[in-house]
Design a protein around this motif. Structure first.
Motif, PDB file in Angstrom:
ATOM      1  N   LEU C 216       0.823  -1.208   0.000  1.00 47.19           N
ATOM      2  CA  LEU C 216       0.000   0.000   0.000  1.00 47.19           C
ATOM      3  C   LEU C 216       0.859   1.261   0.000  1.00 47.19           C
ATOM      4  O   LEU C 216       0.565   2.234  -0.692  1.00 47.19           O
ATOM      5  CB  LEU C 216      -0.935  -0.005   1.207  1.00 47.19           C
ATOM      6  CG  LEU C 216      -2.260  -0.727   0.980  1.00 47.19           C
ATOM      7  CD1 LEU C 216      -3.024  -0.878   2.271  1.00 47.19           C
ATOM      8  CD2 LEU C 216      -3.108   0.031  -0.042  1.00 47.19           C
ATOM      9  N   THR C 219       2.136   1.695  -3.408  1.00 48.54           N
ATOM     10  CA  THR C 219       1.060   2.057  -4.319  1.00 48.54           C
ATOM     11  C   THR C 219       0.745   3.549  -4.201  1.00 48.54           C
ATOM     12  O   THR C 219       0.648   4.259  -5.201  1.00 48.54           O
ATOM     13  CB  THR C 219      -0.211   1.241  -3.990  1.00 48.54           C
ATOM     14  OG1 THR C 219       0.134  -0.144  -3.996  1.00 48.54           O
ATOM     15  CG2 THR C 219      -1.290   1.497  -5.010  1.00 48.54           C
ATOM     16  N   ILE C 220       0.612   4.008  -2.950  1.00 50.72           N
ATOM     17  CA  ILE C 220       0.309   5.420  -2.728  1.00 50.72           C
ATOM     18  C   ILE C 220       1.425   6.297  -3.290  1.00 50.72           C
ATOM     19  O   ILE C 220       1.187   7.290  -3.971  1.00 50.72           O
ATOM     20  CB  ILE C 220       0.102   5.677  -1.218  1.00 50.72           C
ATOM     21  CG1 ILE C 220      -1.208   5.036  -0.763  1.00 50.72           C
ATOM     22  CG2 ILE C 220       0.111   7.164  -0.914  1.00 50.72           C
ATOM     23  CD1 ILE C 220      -1.368   4.964   0.742  1.00 50.72           C
ATOM     24  N   ILE C 273      -6.512   9.132  -3.363  1.00 54.74           N
ATOM     25  CA  ILE C 273      -5.471   8.838  -2.374  1.00 54.74           C
ATOM     26  C   ILE C 273      -6.059   8.774  -0.964  1.00 54.74           C
ATOM     27  O   ILE C 273      -5.645   7.964  -0.143  1.00 54.74           O
ATOM     28  CB  ILE C 273      -4.333   9.883  -2.471  1.00 54.74           C
ATOM     29  CG1 ILE C 273      -2.993   9.189  -2.293  1.00 54.74           C
ATOM     30  CG2 ILE C 273      -4.426  10.938  -1.408  1.00 54.74           C
ATOM     31  CD1 ILE C 273      -2.557   8.364  -3.412  1.00 54.74           C
ATOM     32  N   MET C 276      -7.316   5.390  -0.428  1.00 55.77           N
ATOM     33  CA  MET C 276      -6.224   4.432  -0.226  1.00 55.77           C
ATOM     34  C   MET C 276      -5.600   4.593   1.153  1.00 55.77           C
ATOM     35  O   MET C 276      -5.274   3.615   1.822  1.00 55.77           O
ATOM     36  CB  MET C 276      -5.158   4.612  -1.309  1.00 55.77           C
ATOM     37  CG  MET C 276      -5.550   4.000  -2.642  1.00 55.77           C
ATOM     38  SD  MET C 276      -4.110   3.660  -3.666  1.00 55.77           S
ATOM     39  CE  MET C 276      -3.982   5.159  -4.578  1.00 55.77           C
ATOM     40  N   ILE C 279      -7.651   2.984   3.777  1.00 56.16           N
ATOM     41  CA  ILE C 279      -7.449   1.529   3.811  1.00 56.16           C
ATOM     42  C   ILE C 279      -6.153   1.203   4.548  1.00 56.16           C
ATOM     43  O   ILE C 279      -6.107   0.338   5.423  1.00 56.16           O
ATOM     44  CB  ILE C 279      -7.413   0.949   2.375  1.00 56.16           C
ATOM     45  CG1 ILE C 279      -8.760   1.183   1.688  1.00 56.16           C
ATOM     46  CG2 ILE C 279      -7.076  -0.530   2.405  1.00 56.16           C
ATOM     47  CD1 ILE C 279      -8.763   0.817   0.222  1.00 56.16           C
TER      48      ILE C 279
END
Lengths: 350, 276, 290
Positions: C216, C219-220, C273, C276, C279
């Protein structure tokens, strides 16, 4: 040279009441233990006395002086923490010296005092080391040394021995007590270990959920527990507690067998208590004897702990090691003067 | 772990060697190119690592471009933003680590999430605002802009580091006769020194490497070195040796620095993700 | 009673700073997005939120093309970095001589300035004199550069990003492996599991939390910062083949000077974002509770 007085202490964390109404006076030179299971509020009380925690209402007096609004630094106390809290970046010498340095004492005075304390605790050879290089026992001594450096008005101990192994713990117990007696410093000692509390204290305060269950000398608490909680908490193996009914001068065991109480008791349900080490176990049937069936024997070397039951009611007995156990036909006697009776509902001693 | 078979070690060494080559080759390529002349760049693959080195490219870029000034700018902005963020961030981290108050976790999360927002979202309005405040093309402006990512980072990391230090250390000092702030300064700060150092290294590297804000917010006076790199690339791409030299000037300090401070960096990185 | 205010005392300077550098820009972004703001034409202005939204999201396909480009890039780089990072971490987890000596070299790329990384790869891929072109020449392909082909430009960017950020995965995953307790591994060995079974059945499941956090985080970061290397390697080209959302927001604002369109693209990134990050937070919070 000072007493510690806690007056009507109340403490809330947010909406949660932790301590309802706690009052206690530790007399000058006295050693008092706060004993209780974890979460009973004993550490909170100690931290409030130290000034590390704020109280919701009430007053703290040290040496007759109200210290409630004072910062810890102005209370003239010393504290030994469970994890010792030695300053990791300072040498042992500097750890000991820190309190005096803050008070701007002269270098010669500091050195002399550190030497004195170090020799008292036999840690002279450690002064140049850092805490990480010391064993748990050595760190414990340094923590003690730091506490006595300034000759404070009071000692506060927060479970100081619980990180040590059993052997070292026994040793340090004696040492702390001797030191406290020699220096004559008023001491408040928090522990969950009943052996520590029993062996070291002048008086013990047994705490349960923020309330005082009993205050008394160690033997008083052992022999006359004021409540079911104390009876259950003090002593090892734990006191036998049996729910019984009263009938005239007798109590009636669950099996129906009567046992003489030797006194008048309120009618209804009560709890009968008897310490395993007070029960007489033998192969001979006496007038008051009850039949006992042995299910398991734990050999401790110095004694045997015998598990069994009287007609289905579990009962633990401590039996001396040097005597032979009775076989199938065993009997127990419950001596009158060692019987404890507790109100079944309130748990108070009858 | 259990003893490994011979096959395992063959595969392990093989892949590590391949990946190691993949990792090192581009850096070597940058380094060797910076010591070539423009002609030598075209000398073909055989001459990639076989040539007479020269410092001409370095001499050229230092003579024709204000490299030194840009390097100074980069340094001042990096250090300035790091010091500023560390000072306020550590104080805030202390509040988050040592006090339990309602909404603390939400607050910590808000601060962390700022760090994760797309820089471009902040860059556009900051450009317009700085335009109005006359902060465009100033080092002060760039330091403020870099605070958007450095300050949350410091708070996040330092909160973890402070939580890892037992509060009893400060309490012991307070019982010893120290005030609260005195205990923090005397006891906590020295214990935290390696952690502060690790966090500072990261802040400096983040700022040193930053591109987007510098590109948008500076023109000449406060221009940092990363922004100058694309300017060396003309459409014919003939200046590769000059770009390589400028690139070396930019990355060499970071590489040397990171090797010296590697112990702290690995610790800091791992701590960020794996808190116990 | 003063004590209750102390955390506020420690936190207030930072909170003030953070509020002023996040709240003002956010409000200003919303202002930009809902008006017509063209840098070269200050005369134009006025409320035009619905027009702006229609322009960006409906009237031209550019936004959705950039979205697709961004997604392809993010998925590609994170997947590759995770697989490579896990493999390298596994090798570095086993004990061999010289391990601590070579490890720092494997971490070097992530310290480098992304702009310089982009430059290096741009030149490595250069059709005339690049190292890769040189290799291709040896097999008879002249003056070929993947960055010049719309179909392969993204591949070049993926390689550069993977080169730079796989070490980050390696570092996090290795730290995660080292933090694992030993006993389950020993238990599995006693139970007769082979190395692959231990890896699949013991190590991976136990590392799940750190894997999720690492993936994660990457990804961010890939979503946010896929700008520097693209700016320098292709500037979004050829054509718009490698124009991610971040590059699009930049070009709209500073090449075409349509600040309002740039702001809308940037704000849409903020929305994605935020989801995300939420999460990610749930996983971090979940780990704390465990």
């Amino acid at each position: 040279m000072a007493s510690i007085e806690v007056k009507n202490l109340k403490k809330k964390f947010g909406e949660v009441k932790v301590i309802e109404d706690f009052s206690l006076t530790v007399k000058d030179r006295e050693f008092i233990s706060l004993l209780g299971p974890s979460g009973c509020g004993k550490s909170t009380i100690l931290r409030i006395v130290a000034g590390l925690e704020e109280l919701t209402s009430g007053n703290i007096l040290i040496g007759g002086k109200v210290v409630t609004p004072l910062e810890p630094k102005d209370r003239d106390i010393a504290m030994v923490f469970q994890n010792y809290a030695l300053y990791p970046h300072k040498t042992i010498f500097e750890n000991l010296a820190y309190g005096l340095r803050i008070r701007k004492k002269s270098e010669t005075e500091i050195t002399a005092r550190v030497k004195e304390v170090a020799s008292l605790l036999q840690i002279e050879q450690l002064l140049e080391r850092r805490p990480a290089q010391l064993s748990g026992g050595q760190q414990q001594r340094v923590a003690m040394g730091r506490a006595i450096m300034r000759e404070p008005q009071a000692f506060l101990f927060d479970e100081p021995l619980s990180n040590l192994d059993a052997k070292l713990r026994n040793h340090m117990r004696v040492e702390i007590r001797q030191l406290q007696q020699r220096l004559g410093i008023t001491t408040l000692y928090v522990t969950h270990d009943q052996v520590e509390a029993m062996t070291m204290s002048d008086r013990i305060v047994v705490l349960n959920q923020g309330d005082i269950e009993q205050i008394g000398r160690p033997l008083e608490i052992y022999e006359k527990p004021a409540s079911l909680f104390v009876a259950n908490f003090i002593g090892s193996p734990a006191m036998n507690l049996i729910k019984v009914k009263t009938d005239a001068g007798n109590v009636v065991l669950p099996s129906g067998s009567p046992v003489a109480a030797g006194r008048t008791l309120p009618s209804g349900e009560i709890t009968l208590g008897i310490r395993p080490e007070r029960i007489k176990l033998s192969g001979n049937k006496g007038a008051q004897s009850l039949p006992y069936r042995i299910t398991l024997v734990e050999e401790l070397g110095s004694q045997k702990i015998v598990h069994g039951n009287i007609e289905g009611t579990d009962l633990t007995v401590v039996f001396p090691e040097d005597t032979a156990l009775p076989g199938e036909a065993a009997f127990v006697d419950l001596p009158l003067n060692y019987l404890h009776f507790f109100d079944a509902r309130s748990g108070k001693r009858l | 772990m259990s003893p490994k078979s011979r096959l395992y070690w063959i595969v392990c060494y093989g892949i590590l060697a391949l990946y190691g080559a993949f990792t090192l080759l581009p850096i070597l390529y940058l380094a060797v190119s910076s010591f070539k002349t423009q002609q030598q760049i075209y000398d073909g693959i055989a001459a990639t690592f076989w040539f007479t080195p020269t410092l001409d490219s370095y001499r050229f870029i230092f003579e024709t471009k204000p490299i030194l000034q840009m390097l100074t700018n980069t340094l001042i902005v990096s250090v300035g933003s790091t010091v500023f963020s560390l000072f306020f961030g550590t104080i805030a981290a202390y509040g988050l680590a040592r006090y339990n108050f309602r909404g603390r976790d939400d607050l910590a999360f808000y601060i962390l999430s700022i760090r994760m927002f797309p820089p471009i979202v902040a860059a556009l309005p900051i450009f317009m605002i700085f335009n109005g405040l006359n902060l465009l093309d100033t080092k002060t402006g760039l330091i403020i802009a870099y605070t958007t990512f450095n300050l949350p980072f410091v708070v996040w990391m330092m909160t973890g580091f402070i939580k890892a230090v037992p509060v009893q250390l400060e309490e012991a000092a307070m019982v010893d006769g120290q005030s609260h702030l005195g205990a923090i300064w005397d006891i906590l700060v020295p214990v935290l020194r390696p952690s502060i150092f690790a966090v500072a290294i990261f802040c400096i590297i983040f700022s040193w490497n930053e591109f987007l804000f510098a590109l948008i917010l500076t023109k000449s006076q406060a221009k940092t070195l990363p922004v100058a790199i694309p300017e060396f690339i003309t459409w014919t791409e003939v200046g590769w040796n000059y770009v390589a030299a400028a690139g070396m000037v930019l990355v060499a300090p970071v590489l040397v620095f990171s090797f010296l401070a590697q112990r702290y960096m690995v610790r800091g990185m791992s701590m960020g993700a794996i808190k116990d | 009673m003063l004590r209750r205010l102390r955390p506020l005392l420690f936190l207030s300077p930072t909170l003030l700073i953070l509020l002023s550098i996040t709240l003002f820009p956010l409000v200003y972004s919303l202002y930009l997005a809902s008006h017509t703001v063209i840098l070269t034409n200050p005369m134009l202005s006025g409320w035009s939120l619905t027009d702006n939204l229609r322009e960006v999201f409906i009237e031209s396909p550019e936004y959705w093309e950039s979205m697709l480009t961004t997604l392809i890039l993010v998925v590609a780089v994170v997947t590759l970095e995770f697989v490579l990072g896990l493999m390298l971490a596994y090798f570095f987890f086993s004990n061999f001589r010289g391990r601590n000596l070579i490890f720092p070299f494997f971490l070097m790329p992530m310290m480098l300035t992304p702009v310089v990384v982009g430059t290096i790869w741009r030149f490595l891929f250069n059709g005339e004199f690049g190292l890769i072109a040189g290799l291709l020449k040896a097999v008879g392909v002249e003056n070929y550069s993947i960055l010049n082909q719309p179909s392969t430009a993204l591949v070049g960017i993926v390689i550069a990003d993977v080169w730079q950020w796989t070490p980050f995965m390696l570092l996090l995953l290795l730290a995660g492996m080292r933090a694992l307790p030993r006993s389950p591994f020993e238990a599995a060995q006693v139970d007769g599991a082979n190395a692959f079974q231990i890896f699949r059945d013991i190590m991976l499941p136990m590392m799940k939390p750190i894997i999720i956090i690492a993936v994660l985080m990457r990804t961010i970061d890939a979503f946010n910062r896929m700008f520097d290397i693209i700016y320098i390697m292709t500037n979004g080209g050829p054509g718009r083949a490698s124009e991610t959302l971040a590059v699009m927001a930049f070009r709209q604002s500073f090449e075409y000077f349509f600040m309002h369109q740039g702001a809308i693209v940037a704000l849409s990134m903020l929305v994605i974002i935020t989801i995300m990050v939420k999460i990610l937070n749930r996983f971090i919070a979940g780990r704390k509770g465990a």
